[in-house]
Scaffold this motif. Structure first.
Motif, PDB file in Angstrom:
ATOM      1  N   THR A   1      -6.098   0.591   3.510  1.00 39.61           N
ATOM      2  CA  THR A   1      -5.803   1.642   2.164  1.00 39.61           C
ATOM      3  C   THR A   1      -7.012   0.994   1.141  1.00 39.61           C
ATOM      4  OG1 THR A   1      -4.551   1.064   1.129  1.00 39.61           O
ATOM      5  CG2 THR A   1      -3.761   2.528   2.531  1.00 39.61           C
TER       6      THR A   1
ATOM      7  N   HIS B   1       0.721  -1.436   0.288  1.00 37.05           N
ATOM      8  CA  HIS B   1       0.421  -0.141   0.342  1.00 37.05           C
ATOM      9  C   HIS B   1       1.228   0.655  -0.235  1.00 37.05           C
ATOM     10  CE1 HIS B   1       0.368  -0.456   4.228  1.00 37.05           C
ATOM     11  NE2 HIS B   1      -0.105   0.472   4.416  1.00 37.05           N
TER      12      HIS B   1
ATOM     13  N   ASP C   1      -3.726   3.705  -4.957  1.00 35.50           N
ATOM     14  CA  ASP C   1      -2.736   3.549  -4.055  1.00 35.50           C
ATOM     15  C   ASP C   1      -1.750   4.723  -4.791  1.00 35.50           C
ATOM     16  OD1 ASP C   1      -3.898   2.925  -1.236  1.00 35.50           O
ATOM     17  OD2 ASP C   1      -2.573   2.207  -0.290  1.00 35.50           O
TER      18      ASP C   1
END
Length: 212
Positions: free
Chosen positions: A145, A53, A79
């Motif tokens: 995320t 991430h 991301d």
């Protein structure tokens, strides 16, 4: 079958997949661990860097290491913007320990800058790593995320980033962008019959509890 080597960098784990003739690095830690990582990675032919991430404690040495090893960089497209600016998304907590982690994370964020890099590859859920020489699959597990991913290999081992952690005890992520997404991801992982989880923080996890 590749060996999974854990490289602790402070409270963050990087993982090296040692596949004899080549290696794949998963996450790159903060910049202050650069010299330590270089020593640990000496002698390995690293061809690919996978980022679980976009948080700074996972991506801090990506630009440097990708150039040093002439390795491609891969992550999830969700991301990409986060990797440029960790402040763009709100962070929520689901426990007292989560409150503490949120406080320390935001405090550290104000002190750290990360050298810019551009990913070569954007992975999606279910992507195979066969073309990189590895019998493994990318698993999209958003929540911590939006673009969090894991690497499923050796049939039942999952390198899971921060979707799970084992700081004091094994648990799902305690700081999240979306708690509903996280719970769906935890359920998704629970159905994979995983033998070992390799988290971004703490020791390996042998069993998980599903919170719904």
């Amino acid at each position: 079958m590749c060996k999974i080597l854990t490289i602790p960098c402070g409270n963050v784990n990087c993982y090296l997949l040692d596949c004899d003739s080549f290696a794949i690095l998963i996450d790159t830690a903060r910049e202050k661990y650069r010299d330590y990582l270089i020593k640990k990675l000496e002698g390995y032919n690293i061809t690919l860097i996978i980022l679980t991430h976009g948080h700074i404690d996972q991506i801090g040495n990506t630009a440097f290491l990708s150039k040093h090893f002439n390795a491609k960089v891969a992550m999830h497209s969700d991301d990409y913007k986060l990797s440029k600016n960790n402040s763009i998304h709100n962070i929520y907590v689901n426990s007292f320990l989560g409150n503490f982690l949120r406080f320390t994370s935001l405090k550290a964020l104000k002190k750290v800058t990360t050298e810019n890099f551009e990913p070569d590859i954007f992975f999606s859920d279910g992507d195979s790593l066969n073309k990189f020489g590895l019998d493994a699959t990318i698993i999209h597990i958003p929540g911590h995320t939006k673009g969090s991913i894991g690497v499923l290999l050796n049939n039942n081992e999952l390198i899971v980033g921060d979707t799970f952690m084992n700081v004091i005890y094994p648990t799902e992520a305690l700081i999240v962008e979306d708690i509903d997404m996280l719970r769906k991801s935890v359920l998704k992982v629970s159905l994979l019959n995983i033998r070992l989880l390799y988290p971004g923080h703490g020791k390996e996890i042998t069993s998980i509890k599903v919170t719904l």
